[in-house]
Design a protein around this motif. Structure first.
Motif, mmCIF file in Angstrom:
data_model
loop_
_atom_site.group_PDB
_atom_site.id
_atom_site.type_symbol
_atom_site.label_atom_id
_atom_site.label_comp_id
_atom_site.label_asym_id
_atom_site.label_seq_id
_atom_site.Cartn_x
_atom_site.Cartn_y
_atom_site.Cartn_z
ATOM 1 N N PRO A 23 0.822 -1.211 0.000
ATOM 2 C CA PRO A 23 0.000 0.000 0.000
ATOM 3 C C PRO A 23 0.860 1.267 0.000
ATOM 4 C CG PRO A 23 0.059 -0.945 2.203
ATOM 5 C CD PRO A 23 0.857 -1.868 1.321
ATOM 6 N N ALA A 24 0.424 2.319 -0.757
ATOM 7 C CA ALA A 24 1.017 3.643 -0.615
ATOM 8 C C ALA A 24 0.631 4.166 0.764
ATOM 9 C CB ALA A 24 0.485 4.562 -1.704
ATOM 10 N N SER A 25 1.253 5.251 1.227
ATOM 11 C CA SER A 25 0.959 5.723 2.583
ATOM 12 C C SER A 25 -0.516 6.106 2.738
ATOM 13 C CB SER A 25 1.886 6.880 2.965
ATOM 14 O OG SER A 25 1.789 7.893 1.999
ATOM 15 N N ASP A 26 -1.144 6.629 1.662
ATOM 16 C CA ASP A 26 -2.581 6.958 1.750
ATOM 17 C C ASP A 26 -3.446 5.894 1.078
ATOM 18 O OD1 ASP A 26 -2.076 7.311 -0.942
ATOM 19 O OD2 ASP A 26 -3.211 9.175 -1.107
ATOM 20 N N GLY A 27 -2.838 4.776 0.715
ATOM 21 C CA GLY A 27 -3.548 3.781 -0.090
ATOM 22 C C GLY A 27 -3.811 2.482 0.662
ATOM 23 N N ALA A 28 -4.461 1.568 -0.040
ATOM 24 C CA ALA A 28 -4.752 0.248 0.515
ATOM 25 C C ALA A 28 -4.460 -0.805 -0.541
ATOM 26 C CB ALA A 28 -6.215 0.161 0.931
ATOM 27 N N VAL A 29 -4.282 -2.030 -0.084
ATOM 28 C CA VAL A 29 -4.244 -3.169 -0.992
ATOM 29 C C VAL A 29 -5.445 -4.040 -0.655
ATOM 30 C CG1 VAL A 29 -2.993 -5.269 -1.638
ATOM 31 C CG2 VAL A 29 -1.758 -3.111 -1.329
ATOM 32 N N VAL A 30 -6.181 -4.407 -1.704
ATOM 33 C CA VAL A 30 -7.403 -5.194 -1.510
ATOM 34 C C VAL A 30 -7.176 -6.598 -2.058
ATOM 35 C CG1 VAL A 30 -9.826 -5.406 -2.248
ATOM 36 C CG2 VAL A 30 -8.903 -3.172 -1.585
ATOM 37 N N ARG A 31 -7.564 -7.602 -1.273
ATOM 38 C CA ARG A 31 -7.593 -8.977 -1.773
ATOM 39 C C ARG A 31 -8.839 -9.091 -2.645
ATOM 40 N NH1 ARG A 31 -9.476 -12.944 2.424
ATOM 41 N NH2 ARG A 31 -11.483 -12.600 1.413
ATOM 42 N N VAL A 32 -8.627 -9.421 -3.924
ATOM 43 C CA VAL A 32 -9.751 -9.452 -4.865
ATOM 44 C C VAL A 32 -10.462 -10.800 -4.741
ATOM 45 C CG1 VAL A 32 -10.444 -9.184 -7.272
ATOM 46 C CG2 VAL A 32 -8.421 -7.964 -6.428
ATOM 47 N N ASP A 33 -11.727 -10.767 -4.351
ATOM 48 C CA ASP A 33 -12.526 -11.997 -4.288
ATOM 49 C C ASP A 33 -13.365 -12.184 -5.547
ATOM 50 O OD1 ASP A 33 -11.591 -12.703 -1.766
ATOM 51 O OD2 ASP A 33 -13.084 -11.444 -0.766
ATOM 52 N N GLY A 68 -13.841 -7.202 -2.566
ATOM 53 C CA GLY A 68 -13.024 -8.120 -1.769
ATOM 54 C C GLY A 68 -12.874 -7.605 -0.358
ATOM 55 N N GLU A 69 -11.678 -7.864 0.196
ATOM 56 C CA GLU A 69 -11.400 -7.445 1.568
ATOM 57 C C GLU A 69 -10.072 -6.716 1.618
ATOM 58 O OE1 GLU A 69 -13.508 -10.932 4.209
ATOM 59 O OE2 GLU A 69 -11.430 -10.376 4.672
ATOM 60 N N VAL A 70 -9.991 -5.730 2.489
ATOM 61 C CA VAL A 70 -8.746 -4.985 2.642
ATOM 62 C C VAL A 70 -7.681 -5.918 3.218
ATOM 63 C CG1 VAL A 70 -7.628 -3.075 3.854
ATOM 64 C CG2 VAL A 70 -9.950 -2.787 2.933
ATOM 65 N N ALA A 71 -6.534 -5.981 2.507
ATOM 66 C CA ALA A 71 -5.437 -6.835 2.971
ATOM 67 C C ALA A 71 -4.410 -6.025 3.755
ATOM 68 C CB ALA A 71 -4.761 -7.513 1.774
ATOM 69 N N ALA A 72 -4.244 -4.744 3.379
ATOM 70 C CA ALA A 72 -3.259 -3.899 4.068
ATOM 71 C C ALA A 72 -3.580 -2.443 3.777
ATOM 72 C CB ALA A 72 -1.849 -4.220 3.555
ATOM 73 N N VAL A 73 -3.252 -1.556 4.710
ATOM 74 C CA VAL A 73 -3.440 -0.121 4.482
ATOM 75 C C VAL A 73 -2.155 0.634 4.821
ATOM 76 C CG1 VAL A 73 -5.943 -0.084 4.918
ATOM 77 C CG2 VAL A 73 -4.358 0.256 6.824
ATOM 78 N N GLY A 74 -1.976 1.806 4.187
ATOM 79 C CA GLY A 74 -0.852 2.679 4.508
ATOM 80 C C GLY A 74 -1.097 3.406 5.824
ATOM 81 N N ASP A 75 -0.035 4.040 6.361
ATOM 82 C CA ASP A 75 -0.182 4.592 7.718
ATOM 83 C C ASP A 75 -1.033 5.861 7.781
ATOM 84 O OD1 ASP A 75 1.646 6.182 6.525
ATOM 85 O OD2 ASP A 75 3.352 5.583 7.776
ATOM 86 N N GLU A 76 -1.362 6.466 6.624
ATOM 87 C CA GLU A 76 -2.236 7.654 6.668
ATOM 88 C C GLU A 76 -3.719 7.311 6.518
ATOM 89 O OE1 GLU A 76 -0.928 10.370 3.596
ATOM 90 O OE2 GLU A 76 1.161 10.052 4.203
#
Ligand SMILES: [Zn+2]
Ligand SMILES: [Zn+2]
Length: 356
Positions: A23-33, A68-76
């Motif tokens: 993830p970017a600091s303001d971004g997220a990574v989503v697990r695609v279901d 899907g579901e959020v897998a990880a988020v940035g710190d912002e």
């Protein structure tokens, strides 16, 4: 992670192993279901858009309708955390410009189109990165499973925005829908849920049968009309003088002009379909006739992320089910074949990748 990549326009996609994004600091990574397969993917895959300098680059991971579901988020990121159920709109805003702040992130000038540009790799992949996650991610209600949500992520929300937000279809309106692919069928279902009487137009009787199932009161197949009767004339007969709102869900010159000509005086045309290589982004219109009858012509693209709660409320209040549009579930390796099938318009309803 596994991902389907555009190697050459019009050639089969390559399913390859790629490094998973962080993830970017303001971004997220989503697990695609789940991720829908759409005519826009077909345009991208076929290499349309060269005339507008808008061709999707080789090497692109396509796919723009993920849930899907959020897998990880940035710190912002404040609003979302690991494990949250989400839908991702394809029209990503930067979240800070005047358009985004006004609730129109779908026309953000610094926005990105998920799955259509190198800076926004798409969701025919096990993971997808989402920029400005607090702005762009949409919380997915518990009652909405990922497959139905993927059906909703582009075409359904596009149809909702066109009918309920760009114009305001309401009870008793006559609505014509030209083209009954994914976005057209979504428009039929939503217009009926908004209380409109819907006329659906398509050259394919199976698509029209689906349109009837989803709430169309009447259907028109141009191929079955008598030679002296045009599609607009038939629609004006069925609607007692013309549709209040008419939507071109396909984007070829004929459906666009038919849609405009289907309207009553002061009616509103909404253009949702993008054109093909034949039109190269431009369609000539009966402007004198439109002036004479005070016709409105609106463009409509996607839907801002901030509008999702209204769409969810309509679905809950009326019991309509975007999941009904899902005609087929696919694995990642089948996407290529289904894109090729769109050359012949041989895909009905909404097909969704559920196996990655
Ligand atoms: Zn789409
Ligand atoms: Zn913006």
């Amino acid at each position: 992670m596994r991902a389907a990549i555009l190697r050459e326009h019009g050639e089969p996609l390559a399913v390859r192993e790629l490094p998973a994004p962080g993830p970017a600091s303001d971004g997220a990574v989503v697990r695609v279901d789940a991720c829908g397969v759409c005519r826009s993917d077909w345009h991208a895959w076929a290499g349309h858009g060269e005339w507008a300098d808008d061709r999707v680059p080789r090497g692109q991971v396509l796919g723009h309708e993920p849930a899907g579901e959020v897998a990880a988020v940035g710190d912002e990121v404040d609003r979302f955390g690991q494990g949250d159920r989400v839908v991702v709109p394809f029209s990503l805003g930067d979240g800070t410009c005047p358009h985004c702040r006004r609730g129109a992130g779908n026309v953000c000038e610094d926005g990105r189109a998920l799955g259509f540009e190198a800076a926004a790799p798409g969701a025919f992949a096990e993971r997808v990165a989402v920029p400005a996650a607090d702005y762009n991610l949409v919380e997915r209600p518990e009652w909405l499973d990922p497959t139905a949500a993927a059906a909703l992520g582009c075409r359904y929300m596009t149809a909702y925005h066109a009918l309920a937000e760009r114009t305001t279809v309401g009870g008793g309106d006559a609505v014509a829908v030209h083209g009954c692919g994914g976005v057209g069928l979504s428009a039929v279902q939503i217009a009926a849920a908004l209380g409109a009487r819907v006329v659906a137009v398509d050259v394919d009787d199976d698509a029209l049968a689906l349109a009837s199932e989803f709430g169309a009161a009447d259907t028109v197949n141009p191929a079955s009309l008598p030679a002296e009767r045009s599609v607009p004339e038939r629609i004006r007969d069925l609607t007692d003088g013309g549709a209040d709102v008419s939507l071109d869900a396909l984007g070829i010159a004929e459906t666009c002009r038919n849609s405009v000509r289907s309207l009553r005086p002061r009616g509103t045309h909404v253009q949702v379909g993008l054109t093909t290589d034949a039109e190269r982004g431009e369609v000539s219109l009966p402007t004198d006739w439109m002036t004479r009858w005070e016709i409105s012509f609106l463009g409509s693209r996607g839907m801002p992320p901030t509008s999702y709660p209204d769409l969810f409320a309509l679905i809950e209040a009326t019991g309509i089910d975007p999941g009904e549009l899902v005609s087929r579930e696919l694995s990642l390796s089948e996407v290529s074949d289904r894109l090729a099938a769109m050359d012949e318009y041989d895909a009905r309803g909404v097909e969704v990748v559920t196996e990655f």
